[in-house]
Design a protein around this motif. Structure first.
Motif, PDB file in Angstrom:
ATOM      1  N   ILE A 517       0.923  -1.298  -0.032  1.00 36.83           N
ATOM      2  CA  ILE A 517       0.028   0.064  -0.008  1.00 36.83           C
ATOM      3  C   ILE A 517       0.688   1.103   0.010  1.00 36.83           C
ATOM      4  N   ILE A 518       1.869   1.348   0.868  1.00 42.20           N
ATOM      5  CA  ILE A 518       2.807   2.433   0.837  1.00 42.20           C
ATOM      6  C   ILE A 518       3.469   2.522  -0.418  1.00 42.20           C
ATOM      7  N   ILE A 519       3.858   1.605  -1.075  1.00 43.55           N
ATOM      8  CA  ILE A 519       4.807   1.449  -2.573  1.00 43.55           C
ATOM      9  C   ILE A 519       3.652   2.348  -3.472  1.00 43.55           C
ATOM     10  N   MET A 520       2.383   1.880  -3.467  1.00 43.01           N
ATOM     11  CA  MET A 520       1.599   2.473  -4.478  1.00 43.01           C
ATOM     12  C   MET A 520       1.313   3.947  -4.155  1.00 43.01           C
ATOM     13  N   ILE A 521       1.178   4.292  -2.664  1.00 46.18           N
ATOM     14  CA  ILE A 521       1.004   5.646  -2.461  1.00 46.18           C
ATOM     15  C   ILE A 521       2.039   6.378  -2.813  1.00 46.18           C
ATOM     16  N   LEU A 522       3.377   6.082  -2.577  1.00 43.76           N
ATOM     17  CA  LEU A 522       4.713   6.787  -2.871  1.00 43.76           C
ATOM     18  C   LEU A 522       4.922   6.917  -4.609  1.00 43.76           C
ATOM     19  N   THR A 608       5.310 -12.794  -4.006  1.00 45.94           N
ATOM     20  CA  THR A 608       3.692 -13.012  -4.215  1.00 45.94           C
ATOM     21  C   THR A 608       3.081 -11.876  -4.198  1.00 45.94           C
ATOM     22  N   ILE A 609       2.890 -11.252  -2.938  1.00 45.15           N
ATOM     23  CA  ILE A 609       1.863 -10.246  -2.728  1.00 45.15           C
ATOM     24  C   ILE A 609       2.268  -9.039  -3.491  1.00 45.15           C
ATOM     25  N   ILE A 610       3.387  -8.680  -3.642  1.00 42.91           N
ATOM     26  CA  ILE A 610       3.755  -7.292  -4.236  1.00 42.91           C
ATOM     27  C   ILE A 610       3.642  -7.595  -5.912  1.00 42.91           C
ATOM     28  N   MET A 611       3.994  -8.661  -6.565  1.00 42.66           N
ATOM     29  CA  MET A 611       3.811  -8.839  -7.766  1.00 42.66           C
ATOM     30  C   MET A 611       2.264  -8.929  -8.344  1.00 42.66           C
ATOM     31  N   GLY A 612       1.349  -9.844  -7.375  1.00 43.02           N
ATOM     32  CA  GLY A 612       0.196  -9.847  -7.750  1.00 43.02           C
ATOM     33  C   GLY A 612      -0.647  -8.785  -7.365  1.00 43.02           C
ATOM     34  N   GLY A 613      -0.362  -8.167  -6.309  1.00 37.39           N
ATOM     35  CA  GLY A 613      -1.043  -6.838  -5.965  1.00 37.39           C
ATOM     36  C   GLY A 613      -0.704  -5.803  -6.974  1.00 37.39           C
ATOM     37  N   ALA A 615       0.024  -6.559 -10.310  1.00 37.89           N
ATOM     38  CA  ALA A 615      -0.685  -6.658 -11.504  1.00 37.89           C
ATOM     39  C   ALA A 615      -2.349  -6.268 -11.473  1.00 37.89           C
ATOM     40  N   ILE A 616      -2.818  -6.584 -10.273  1.00 40.98           N
ATOM     41  CA  ILE A 616      -4.305  -6.330  -9.874  1.00 40.98           C
ATOM     42  C   ILE A 616      -4.492  -4.722  -9.908  1.00 40.98           C
ATOM     43  N   TRP A 617      -3.751  -3.999  -9.367  1.00 43.78           N
ATOM     44  CA  TRP A 617      -3.758  -2.571  -9.358  1.00 43.78           C
ATOM     45  C   TRP A 617      -3.578  -1.955 -10.567  1.00 43.78           C
ATOM     46  N   ASN A 618      -2.743  -2.188 -11.396  1.00 46.25           N
ATOM     47  CA  ASN A 618      -2.254  -1.812 -12.776  1.00 46.25           C
ATOM     48  C   ASN A 618      -3.504  -1.821 -13.761  1.00 46.25           C
ATOM     49  N   ASN A 619      -4.047  -3.170 -13.362  1.00 44.73           N
ATOM     50  CA  ASN A 619      -5.091  -3.630 -14.509  1.00 44.73           C
ATOM     51  C   ASN A 619      -6.362  -2.916 -14.033  1.00 44.73           C
ATOM     52  N   ILE A 620      -6.628  -2.321 -12.819  1.00 43.13           N
ATOM     53  CA  ILE A 620      -7.691  -1.576 -12.265  1.00 43.13           C
ATOM     54  C   ILE A 620      -7.733  -0.225 -12.892  1.00 43.13           C
ATOM     55  N   GLN A 621      -6.214   0.201 -12.752  1.00 46.51           N
ATOM     56  CA  GLN A 621      -6.032   1.467 -13.478  1.00 46.51           C
ATOM     57  C   GLN A 621      -6.142   1.730 -14.726  1.00 46.51           C
ATOM     58  N   GLU A 665       3.828   2.552 -19.160  1.00 44.81           N
ATOM     59  CA  GLU A 665       3.588   1.086 -19.621  1.00 44.81           C
ATOM     60  C   GLU A 665       5.114   0.247 -19.632  1.00 44.81           C
ATOM     61  N   TYR A 666       6.015   1.076 -20.185  1.00 41.52           N
ATOM     62  CA  TYR A 666       7.357   0.478 -19.946  1.00 41.52           C
ATOM     63  C   TYR A 666       7.745   0.341 -18.587  1.00 41.52           C
ATOM     64  N   LEU A 667       7.646   1.249 -17.891  1.00 42.44           N
ATOM     65  CA  LEU A 667       7.961   1.217 -16.412  1.00 42.44           C
ATOM     66  C   LEU A 667       7.323  -0.088 -15.691  1.00 42.44           C
ATOM     67  N   GLU A 668       6.322  -0.430 -15.867  1.00 46.31           N
ATOM     68  CA  GLU A 668       5.509  -1.425 -15.471  1.00 46.31           C
ATOM     69  C   GLU A 668       6.040  -2.544 -15.520  1.00 46.31           C
ATOM     70  N   MET A 669       6.609  -2.741 -17.132  1.00 46.45           N
ATOM     71  CA  MET A 669       7.153  -4.057 -17.414  1.00 46.45           C
ATOM     72  C   MET A 669       8.702  -4.120 -17.035  1.00 46.45           C
ATOM     73  N   ILE A 670       9.423  -3.225 -16.878  1.00 44.95           N
ATOM     74  CA  ILE A 670      10.633  -3.125 -16.357  1.00 44.95           C
ATOM     75  C   ILE A 670      10.844  -3.619 -15.034  1.00 44.95           C
ATOM     76  N   ILE A 671       9.806  -3.096 -14.153  1.00 44.98           N
ATOM     77  CA  ILE A 671       9.709  -3.475 -12.570  1.00 44.98           C
ATOM     78  C   ILE A 671       9.324  -4.956 -12.460  1.00 44.98           C
ATOM     79  N   GLN A 672       8.354  -5.355 -13.211  1.00 46.08           N
ATOM     80  CA  GLN A 672       8.192  -6.931 -13.470  1.00 46.08           C
ATOM     81  C   GLN A 672       9.430  -7.568 -13.763  1.00 46.08           C
ATOM     82  N   PHE A 673      10.080  -7.249 -15.036  1.00 43.48           N
ATOM     83  CA  PHE A 673      11.208  -7.849 -15.278  1.00 43.48           C
ATOM     84  C   PHE A 673      12.414  -7.921 -14.241  1.00 43.48           C
ATOM     85  N   GLY A 674      12.342  -7.041 -13.329  1.00 41.04           N
ATOM     86  CA  GLY A 674      13.259  -6.964 -12.075  1.00 41.04           C
ATOM     87  C   GLY A 674      12.725  -8.203 -11.023  1.00 41.04           C
ATOM     88  N   PHE A 675      11.537  -8.245 -10.898  1.00 40.01           N
ATOM     89  CA  PHE A 675      11.200  -9.301  -9.898  1.00 40.01           C
ATOM     90  C   PHE A 675      11.373 -10.673 -10.491  1.00 40.01           C
TER      91      PHE A 675
END
Length: 909
Positions: A517-522, A608-613, A615-621, A665-675
């Protein structure tokens, strides 16, 4: 209907400009009025108002001849119900000055009032042929010379071709684009170019790009020798409400106009629709409709997703190996055994409130840990180190092919300065190369000051992120005490709640959720801060701007997303001391300890929580928000009005994408690439989750672009920009992190050391190599009586007749000459861990270097095609130039002969 009068292009555009800056300095200077001196709107040249002709799919002016290349939208101040008359008058005059300058520079405008709202006015912009040719030369746009007769090599595998055909887009629906030899356009060589039809020579994407170039640079105000210009400023200040190119049709059905290519409809049907989820992407049509910048993003995302398929298969295989072999996990059996784990009393993990506990209450977590902490994890970590190199190297080759196919090989020579940069160019300096005067926005000293301020701001915000991470750590330390006091304290471990919900598990799950939650706010705050810092830095070109913003945003996101994972992997449980002399965080909170099996399972939970959360948050947005906004907009309009509203009004009610939409969009995928790469040793299913997410992400992004957003201004792009070196940096770092996760976070190295050294004499009692007795060997003994003297804890009464407890460490027992000092096993394990890291890193880096060397960035075939096209293009231009010269020389020779003959004939007579 009376047509708008044709206007001439200013004289400065009738000759070839070698210096673009000189052209842009003069752009818009025909009319730069002082707004305070204008008597009325008749001082301006304004567009004529026309009534809507009732054709909802029309892409042309009311005359049906001139194509709409761009649309500007504003709210008529005369029909507003507001008291701010002075402000409205200023805005109106700025807008009229701007439109007047557009007309004076050759653009043709036609204004139409909204069908649904009388206050809205749509200004349609058309660029005539002469304007397109002039700016195509200024912008160095590559245009067709002749059809490309180089044949593509077909595959020799018939079965593979059949399978590929099933996955490919039906060519009878989306026809392949004809390929051409191209060259930068020049007006004085217009006859050399392949102009069959003037209306089709510049496709709609190119026309919109040229018009946007003009709109971004035409001035509308001059105050104290400071020019204000550009459509972006006008939109940001509210003078215009929107500016966008048009979609060519509705996405659900084809246009009624037979000449319309219906590209939006085709993209929705063959790309964005869920039934096309298994098909390849129509990249050429995406590039044609949205431009190379959008095209290269989807090409990269598609290629990344294809490569993830291999990683996901291997990851699932390693996961299944651990799952099927968990029953053979000897150390887990010992934890769960009532006569071993059930009789081992563990020391309290905090002061005063934490009870003693039996080892077997961690039975369930130890079974789960066997799935992830297995030999398959080591194999998968090595594989991923090689996989990421293969992905990056093969992507470079694919990118080189796209550069050739999409005519972006020499794009860097074409890029021009940003309007925001040009507006600040007030300092005149001498260019060291050309020895000519040029304008720059600030001196070398001013540039140093800006760089220093920007670096300081970035450093400050990174420290702020670290402070938030420290706050999470403090939360973990304090809440662990609460859970230890509130959860059942039955030392026999028979309580069903205690069996599954230990204080460690409860702390880990709640901390991971709060951290997410803090990550998403920041993230929301850091995005705006990074943009502000980059705007202050003032990069010259759009590529420089995006690269600078990319590095800042990724640095923020890297610390924000990965810091908690780094803490769990490399710091938690590493500096805890022992029960008699624990280490305290900030002098108050006792450092966290890992479970007896290590912190690997907690790291898996965090990922698991960060990757799954995420993905769900980004799809909502990405899906719900624009869909809901468009739904609300439709409810506010008159029911059934879409049947009569024109194309430009339908597009206006869609959501704007924003210039940085693709960046996120790039940033989202690169963060995923890091995970997927940095922590894959702890979670082999990460590539599978990323694969499923990306398959959906491609179609979600496609659906969003084609149905929910206005059409973007097409932009050129040669590659994926700064994201490429970022991925290379992540790939290098991933080798180190995975090696350290296996060495320091998992329990693999201590188990191997025990198996090969301490299970047999001289250190062990077994006659053969075995894992039996491992748990007892890795838990040190502490004397309860020593709590009184050496810790802040008080005596415990729950222990009964027991005088000792156990803790996770390798130390000598009480009564030993070196009691509570690290024993020989500890130093063997440390040596083995360091040796493992060095060997694993060197092996993987050697393989990575070999692969990088063996796989060239540009394939031999692509390199030959580039050289061949360059040769044929030069030959064609040279031959045409020679023909023109020969023709001109012949004409000159004939005239000279005729002149000589005319002079000599009277004398001879």
């Amino acid at each position: 209907m009376e047509k708008l009068p044709k206007t001439n292009i200013p004289e400065i555009f009738k000759r070839k400009q070698s210096n673009l800056v000189g052209v842009l300095e003069n752009l818009g200077q025909t009319i730069i009025p002082d707004l305070g001196s204008l008597e009325s709107q008749h001082d301006f040249r304004t567009p004529e108002f026309e009534e809507f002709n009732g054709k909802s799919d029309s892409l042309f002016f009311n005359d049906g001849q001139r194509r709409i290349d761009f649309v500007l939208v504003y709210e008529d101040e005369s029909r507003k119900e507001t008291s701010k008359k002075g402000t409205n008058e200023k805005q109106r005059r700025k807008r009229q000055a701007y439109e007047s300058n557009l007309i004076c520079h050759g653009l043709q405008l036609e204004a139409t009032r909204s069908v649904l709202d009388d206050k809205l006015v749509f200004v349609k912009v058309h660029a005539p042929w002469e304007v397109l040719c002039t700016y195509a030369e200024i912008m160095h746009i590559k245009l067709p010379l002749k059809p490309n007769d180089l044949k593509n090599r077909s595959s020799a595998f018939g079965t593979l071709n059949w399978f590929t055909k099933v996955l490919s887009v039906d060519e009878s629906i989306i026809k392949p684009e004809q390929e051409f030899f191209t060259a930068p356009f020049e007006k004085n060589r217009m006859n050399d170019f392949y102009i069959v039809d003037r209306d089709a020579f510049f496709n709609p994407a190119t026309r919109s790009r040229i018009v946007y170039f003009i709109l971004s640079r035409v001035k509308y105000q001059l105050i104290n020798n400071v020019s204000k210009f550009g459509i972006n400023r006008l939109v940001n200040s509210g003078i215009y409400k929107a500016a966008f190119p048009l979609h060519d049709c509705k996405f659900r059905r084809q246009s009624e106009d037979p000449s319309c290519p219906n590209e939006r409809y085709l993209l929705y049907r063959e790309w964005a629709h869920p039934r096309s989820i298994y098909k390849k992407q129509p990249l050429d049509l995406i590039r044609k409709y949205y431009g190379e910048k959008i095209g290269i993003y989807f090409a990269w995302l598609g290629y990344y997703t294809q490569m993830l398929l291999l990683a996901a298969v291997v990851g699932v295989a390693c996961f299944l190996y651990g799952y099927l072999n968990q029953d053979n996990c000897t150390w887990s059996k010992e934890v769960c055994h009532p006569d071993i784990g059930g009789k081992i009393i563990m020391c309290p993990q905090c002061d005063r409130l934490c009870p003693f506990w039996k080892l077997n209450i961690t039975c369930e977590s130890s079974k789960k840990l066997c799935i992830f902490d297995s030999f398959g994890t080591l194999v998968f970590a090595v594989f991923m180190g090689v996989w990421v190199t293969l992905f990056l190297e093969f992507w470079k080759r694919r990118q080189a092919e796209l550069e050739y196919e999409w005519d972006t090989v020499e794009l860097q020579q074409e890029e021009q300065a940003r309007p925001e940069y040009e507006a600040r160019c007030t300092h005149v300096v001498i260019n060291e190369i050309t020895q000519e005067e040029e304008r720059i926005p600030f001196t070398a000293w001013g540039k140093c000051i800006r760089i220093t301020l920007c670096a300081s701001a970035v450093f400050f915000w990174i420290l702020l992120i670290i402070a938030s991470v420290i706050g999470i750590i403090v939360y973990r330390l304090s809440v662990f005490i609460v859970f230890s006091a509130k959860l059942p304290k039955n030392i026999n471990g028979t309580d069903p709640i205690q069996k599954y919900l230990t204080p460690q598990t409860a702390t880990s799950i709640t901390a991971s959720i709060i951290s997410f939650i803090i990550i998403m706010i920041l993230n929301t705050i850091y995005e705006k801060v990074a943009i502000m810092i980059t705007n202050f830095e003032l990069p010259r070109t759009q590529t420089d701007y995006e690269n600078s913003l990319t590095m800042k945003m990724f640095l923020f996101q890297f610390v924000n997303y990965y810091s908690s994972c780094f803490y769990i992997a490399f710091f938690k449980g590493k500096f805890v001391g022992y029960p008699g002399d624990p280490v305290y965080w900030l002098g108050k909170y006792r450092n966290e300890e890992c479970d007896p099996g290590g912190c690997l399972l907690e790291l898996t939970t965090q990922l698991t929580i960060i990757m799954g959360g995420k993905a769900i948050w980004n799809n909502i947005q990405e899906v719900l928000l624009p869909w809901i906004m468009n739904l609300i907009g439709r409810f506010h309009r008159v029911s059934g009005s879409e049947k009569i509203t024109p194309r430009w009004e339908q597009d206006y009610h869609l959501q704007p994408m924003g210039k940085l939409g693709l960046f996120y969009e790039y940033l989202e995928m690169i963060i995923q690439f890091g995970f997927v790469t940095l922590f894959v040793a702890s979670f082999p299913l990460a590539p599978l989750l990323a694969l499923v997410n990306n398959i959906l992400e491609i179609r979600v992004d496609a659906w969003k672009l084609t149905t929910q957003f206005r059409r973007l201004v097409p932009e050129k792009a040669q590659d994926i920009g700064a994201w490429q070196p970022i991925m290379q940096g992540i790939a290098i770092l991933a080798v180190v992190t995975n090696a350290m996760i296996i060495a320091f976070t998992s329990d693999m190295i201590p188990r191997l050391v025990y198996y090969w050294s301490f299970s047999v004499p001289p250190y062990g009692d077994h006659t053969s190599y075995t894992m039996e007795g491992y748990i007892n060997n890795t838990l040190s003994i502490f004397k309860v009586a020593d709590f009184k003297n050496k810790s802040k804890g008080n005596p415990y009464s729950e222990l009964g007749n027991h005088t000792t407890c156990r803790y996770r460490d390798f130390r000598y027992p009480p009564g030993h000459p070196q009691e509570y000092k690290h024993n020989i096993y500890y130093w063997h394990v440390i040596a083995a861990k360091l040796a493992f890291i060095i060997v694993m890193e060197h092996v993987i880096y050697s393989v990575k270097f070999f692969i990088s060397y063996a796989i060239p960035d540009v394939s031999k075939r692509t390199k030959s095609k580039i050289q061949r096209e360059k040769y044929l293009t030069q030959k064609l231009l040279h031959e045409n130039h020679l023909k023109d010269m020969t023709k001109n020389m012949g004409v000159i020779a004939e005239r000279m002969i005729e002149a000589v003959d005319n002079n000599l004939r009277p004398k001879l007579e």
